[in-house]
Motif scaffolding. Structure first.
Motif, PDB file in Angstrom:
ATOM      1  N   ARG A   6      -9.792  -7.216   3.585  1.00 55.45           N
ATOM      2  CA  ARG A   6      -9.186  -6.097   4.328  1.00 55.45           C
ATOM      3  C   ARG A   6      -8.471  -6.586   5.581  1.00 55.45           C
ATOM      4  O   ARG A   6      -7.360  -6.142   5.887  1.00 55.45           O
ATOM      5  N   ARG A   9      -5.231  -8.413   4.601  1.00 55.08           N
ATOM      6  CA  ARG A   9      -4.226  -7.442   4.159  1.00 55.08           C
ATOM      7  C   ARG A   9      -3.619  -6.699   5.353  1.00 55.08           C
ATOM      8  O   ARG A   9      -2.409  -6.472   5.395  1.00 55.08           O
ATOM      9  N   ILE A  33       2.333  -1.364   1.949  1.00 53.88           N
ATOM     10  CA  ILE A  33       1.411  -1.461   0.811  1.00 53.88           C
ATOM     11  C   ILE A  33       0.126  -2.198   1.189  1.00 53.88           C
ATOM     12  O   ILE A  33      -0.963  -1.646   1.013  1.00 53.88           O
ATOM     13  N   THR A  37      -3.622  -0.380   1.570  1.00 50.92           N
ATOM     14  CA  THR A  37      -4.790  -0.784   0.783  1.00 50.92           C
ATOM     15  C   THR A  37      -5.914  -1.277   1.678  1.00 50.92           C
ATOM     16  O   THR A  37      -7.084  -1.094   1.359  1.00 50.92           O
ATOM     17  N   TRP A  42      -9.432  -0.223  -1.001  1.00 47.32           N
ATOM     18  CA  TRP A  42      -9.395  -0.310  -2.455  1.00 47.32           C
ATOM     19  C   TRP A  42      -8.017  -0.781  -2.889  1.00 47.32           C
ATOM     20  O   TRP A  42      -7.002  -0.318  -2.367  1.00 47.32           O
ATOM     21  N   CYS A  43      -7.982  -1.708  -3.829  1.00 52.40           N
ATOM     22  CA  CYS A  43      -6.716  -2.240  -4.328  1.00 52.40           C
ATOM     23  C   CYS A  43      -6.583  -1.903  -5.810  1.00 52.40           C
ATOM     24  O   CYS A  43      -7.380  -2.376  -6.627  1.00 52.40           O
ATOM     25  N   PRO A  44      -5.575  -1.130  -6.193  1.00 50.53           N
ATOM     26  CA  PRO A  44      -5.420  -0.773  -7.598  1.00 50.53           C
ATOM     27  C   PRO A  44      -5.090  -1.970  -8.489  1.00 50.53           C
ATOM     28  O   PRO A  44      -5.334  -1.926  -9.687  1.00 50.53           O
TER      29      PRO A  44
END
Length: 58
Positions: A6, A9, A33, A37, A42-44
């Protein structure tokens, strides 16, 4: 999503947005993006591969 994931990112997202602002182009909008996230935790993209960066309890 683990705390290190996290944090990275969020850092990358902020960096991309800052680069886009200083370079005065729209490519910095891609930074939204990873920042999003990181904010939701949460990352798809992890879903189809079954990946997780969370520590699992022993």
């Amino acid at each position: 999503m683990g705390s290190m994931d996290r944090g990275l990112r969020a850092l990358v997202g902020i960096g991309l947005i800052a680069w886009g602002v200083t370079a005065q182009n729209w490519w910095g909008a891609i930074g939204i993006i990873p920042l999003f996230t990181a904010a939701i935790g949460w990352c798809p993209a992890y879903l189809p591969f079954g990946l997780s960066s969370c520590k699992t309890p022993k």
